[in-house]
Design a protein around this motif. Structure first.
Motif, PDB file in Angstrom:
ATOM      1  N   THR A 140      24.548 145.629  36.414  1.00  0.00           N
ATOM      2  CA  THR A 140      23.658 146.334  37.340  1.00  0.00           C
ATOM      3  C   THR A 140      22.282 145.831  37.449  1.00  0.00           C
ATOM      4  OG1 THR A 140      23.366 147.964  35.966  1.00  0.00           O
ATOM      5  CG2 THR A 140      25.009 148.050  37.385  1.00  0.00           C
ATOM      6  N   ARG A 141      21.839 145.167  38.384  1.00  0.00           N
ATOM      7  CA  ARG A 141      20.283 144.739  38.436  1.00  0.00           C
ATOM      8  C   ARG A 141      19.722 145.145  39.838  1.00  0.00           C
ATOM      9  NH1 ARG A 141      20.638 138.300  36.315  1.00  0.00           N
ATOM     10  NH2 ARG A 141      21.132 138.857  34.287  1.00  0.00           N
ATOM     11  N   VAL A 142      18.343 145.169  39.895  1.00  0.00           N
ATOM     12  CA  VAL A 142      17.875 145.430  40.983  1.00  0.00           C
ATOM     13  C   VAL A 142      17.953 144.242  42.131  1.00  0.00           C
ATOM     14  CG1 VAL A 142      15.481 145.860  42.016  1.00  0.00           C
ATOM     15  CG2 VAL A 142      16.172 147.106  40.022  1.00  0.00           C
ATOM     16  N   ALA A 143      18.417 144.752  43.312  1.00  0.00           N
ATOM     17  CA  ALA A 143      18.742 143.514  44.194  1.00  0.00           C
ATOM     18  C   ALA A 143      17.380 143.058  45.033  1.00  0.00           C
ATOM     19  CB  ALA A 143      19.734 144.076  45.419  1.00  0.00           C
ATOM     20  N   SER A 144      16.629 144.245  45.355  1.00  0.00           N
ATOM     21  CA  SER A 144      15.229 143.601  46.058  1.00  0.00           C
ATOM     22  C   SER A 144      13.953 144.212  45.281  1.00  0.00           C
ATOM     23  CB  SER A 144      15.257 144.599  47.397  1.00  0.00           C
ATOM     24  OG  SER A 144      16.351 144.444  48.216  1.00  0.00           O
TER      25      SER A 144
ATOM     26  N   GLU B 238      30.664 150.401  31.342  1.00  0.00           N
ATOM     27  CA  GLU B 238      30.870 149.437  32.380  1.00  0.00           C
ATOM     28  C   GLU B 238      32.311 149.683  32.908  1.00  0.00           C
ATOM     29  OE1 GLU B 238      28.785 147.818  33.853  1.00  0.00           O
ATOM     30  OE2 GLU B 238      27.204 148.311  32.459  1.00  0.00           O
ATOM     31  N   GLY B 239      32.611 149.639  34.069  1.00  0.00           N
ATOM     32  CA  GLY B 239      34.177 149.635  34.888  1.00  0.00           C
ATOM     33  C   GLY B 239      33.883 150.127  36.128  1.00  0.00           C
ATOM     34  N   LEU B 240      34.926 150.319  37.103  1.00  0.00           N
ATOM     35  CA  LEU B 240      34.839 150.632  38.333  1.00  0.00           C
ATOM     36  C   LEU B 240      34.194 152.063  38.718  1.00  0.00           C
ATOM     37  CD1 LEU B 240      38.321 149.448  39.706  1.00  0.00           C
ATOM     38  CD2 LEU B 240      36.187 148.568  40.121  1.00  0.00           C
ATOM     39  N   ASP B 241      34.485 152.946  37.672  1.00  0.00           N
ATOM     40  CA  ASP B 241      33.688 154.137  37.755  1.00  0.00           C
ATOM     41  C   ASP B 241      32.305 154.313  37.795  1.00  0.00           C
ATOM     42  OD1 ASP B 241      36.068 155.688  37.971  1.00  0.00           O
ATOM     43  OD2 ASP B 241      36.201 156.312  36.067  1.00  0.00           O
ATOM     44  N   LYS B 242      31.700 153.566  36.726  1.00  0.00           N
ATOM     45  CA  LYS B 242      30.372 153.264  36.996  1.00  0.00           C
ATOM     46  C   LYS B 242      29.612 152.714  38.265  1.00  0.00           C
ATOM     47  CE  LYS B 242      26.382 151.419  34.270  1.00  0.00           C
ATOM     48  NZ  LYS B 242      26.027 150.939  32.954  1.00  0.00           N
ATOM     49  N   HIS B 243      30.800 151.573  38.595  1.00  0.00           N
ATOM     50  CA  HIS B 243      30.207 150.780  39.701  1.00  0.00           C
ATOM     51  C   HIS B 243      30.346 151.576  41.132  1.00  0.00           C
ATOM     52  CE1 HIS B 243      29.905 146.508  40.861  1.00  0.00           C
ATOM     53  NE2 HIS B 243      29.912 147.051  42.365  1.00  0.00           N
ATOM     54  N   ARG B 244      31.194 152.278  41.115  1.00  0.00           N
ATOM     55  CA  ARG B 244      31.540 153.517  42.143  1.00  0.00           C
ATOM     56  C   ARG B 244      30.665 154.069  42.411  1.00  0.00           C
ATOM     57  NH1 ARG B 244      34.220 157.985  44.284  1.00  0.00           N
ATOM     58  NH2 ARG B 244      35.294 157.490  46.199  1.00  0.00           N
ATOM     59  N   SER B 245      30.171 154.879  41.105  1.00  0.00           N
ATOM     60  CA  SER B 245      29.069 156.027  41.289  1.00  0.00           C
ATOM     61  C   SER B 245      27.754 155.519  41.452  1.00  0.00           C
ATOM     62  CB  SER B 245      29.179 156.605  39.748  1.00  0.00           C
ATOM     63  OG  SER B 245      30.318 157.135  39.546  1.00  0.00           O
ATOM     64  N   LEU B 246      27.395 154.358  41.024  1.00  0.00           N
ATOM     65  CA  LEU B 246      26.180 153.693  41.519  1.00  0.00           C
ATOM     66  C   LEU B 246      25.910 153.309  42.849  1.00  0.00           C
ATOM     67  CD1 LEU B 246      25.474 151.226  38.382  1.00  0.00           C
ATOM     68  CD2 LEU B 246      24.291 153.255  39.006  1.00  0.00           C
ATOM     69  N   MET B 247      27.091 152.887  43.477  1.00  0.00           N
ATOM     70  CA  MET B 247      27.033 152.403  44.884  1.00  0.00           C
ATOM     71  C   MET B 247      27.138 153.810  45.740  1.00  0.00           C
ATOM     72  SD  MET B 247      30.330 150.411  46.468  1.00  0.00           S
ATOM     73  CE  MET B 247      31.472 151.543  45.742  1.00  0.00           C
TER      74      MET B 247
END
Length: 340
Positions: A9-13, A208-217
């Motif tokens: 998870t990195r800052v995109a902008s 790390e995993g889909l739960d974290k990815h989904r939550s951040l998104m």
């Protein structure tokens, strides 16, 4: 009822996203990882909570598959053998009735869990408290469906207090994001921002995993909507782009599709349209460029929804929302691989 990856998870902008994480418009580079607050809670948290084996666990799986009718049949005749089974029966059956539109039945079951467990002496064990907190979450859904965001906010605050004490990181996240949504429905965007940030910091602690990815998104997307209501358009744009960046990965991994990339593009269209309206009075020379961006993102959202097969009421709602930005000339074009 409306249903409103191992990746780094990195800052995109650069620049704008720094304001979202630490409130200071200073130096975060494109490759900087998210930084934790000094006050970040790193206390041990509970593992995932599962229903007791047998009928209750089967009912939970049926709910996950969307078969609420089967759950109503199974659990309406079940005779619980202990307080834990009774609490789970009320929770799962209440959730099933909610999904079937039988709101009064759902309310009675979920409210019974709350009234019985909150007054239990000595205090119920942590597992029962987590079932209670989940019942409060579903009670919040009941109040939302009754168009009572004040009631929803009240019970979700109770849910947060329980989950903050005994819940898993995912449960804490769900409580915080529920309060974010309630506050936004109440047009209390300052509170909405606060709860979005709480949800974000909780999600950052998840493995790390889909739960974290989904939550951040989800959180970046929600935060973008709140920031644009607060007229902080540059930050809103950056948050929506981060949600889009994450969705490009998530949508490839998650089946069936949740259309998260479509939703991120739609959010970018909303942000730039609102930004353009604001610029018309402050910086009229820049308004046209913002309108053009809103139209482009709207067309991309419609085009991608068509390509991915979004259908039914969700498709209709998306097209109505996007046609506010691109009018009747919304001929889909190839979706982007990244935010322009």
């Amino acid at each position: 009822m409306v249903n409103w990856m191992q990746v780094k998870t990195r800052v995109a902008s650069a620049g704008a996203l720094v304001c979202l994480l630490c409130g200071l418009c200073s130096c975060v580079t494109e490759d900087s990882e998210y930084a934790a607050y000094p006050s970040l809670d790193v206390s041990p948290v509970a593992e995932g909570l599962e229903a007791p084996a047998g009928v209750l666990q089967e009912a939970a799986r049926n709910l996950d598959k969307g078969d609420a009718k089967a759950v109503a049949r199974q659990l309406s005749v079940m005779q619980p053998q202990n307080p834990l089974e009774q609490a789970w029966q009320r929770l799962l059956l209440g959730q099933a009735w909610l999904e079937l539109g039988a709101y009064d039945k759902a309310y009675r079951l979920l409210q019974a869990n709350y009234e019985e467990l909150r007054d239990q002496r000595p205090a119920p064990d942590p597992t029962l408290m987590r079932v209670l907190a989940r019942s409060l979450r579903k009670l919040g859904v009941y109040y939302r469906d009754k168009q009572d965001p004040v009631g929803a906010y009240a019970v979700h605050q109770l849910q947060w207090l329980y989950m903050k004490r005994v819940g898993s990181l995912k449960e804490r996240f769900e409580a915080a994001i529920s309060l974010d949504v309630d506050a936004a429905l109440l047009r209390n965007y300052f509170a909405s921002e606060q709860w979005s940030r709480e949800a974000l910091q909780t999600a950052l602690q998840m493995p790390e995993g889909l739960d974290k990815h989904r939550s951040l998104m989800i959180t970046w997307n929600n935060l973008s909507a709140t920031l644009h209501e607060l007229l902080r358009f540059q930050e809103a744009d950056a948050a929506a782009r981060e949600s889009l960046r994450l969705s490009l990965i998530y949508d490839q991994k998650q089946k069936p599709s949740e259309y998260r990339q479509v939703l991120a593009l739609a959010q970018l269209a909303d942000v730039h349209s609102a930004w353009a309206q604001y610029q018309e009075t402050k910086e009229p020379a820049k308004a046209k460029a913002s309108y053009d961006k809103a139209r482009a993102f709207a067309i991309q959202a419609i085009g991608l929804a068509e390509k991915q097969g979004l259908a039914g009421e969700d498709r209709l709602e998306l097209e109505q929302r996007m046609r506010k930005h691109c009018g009747q000339n919304c001929r889909p074009i190839a979706p982007p691989t990244q935010a322009e």
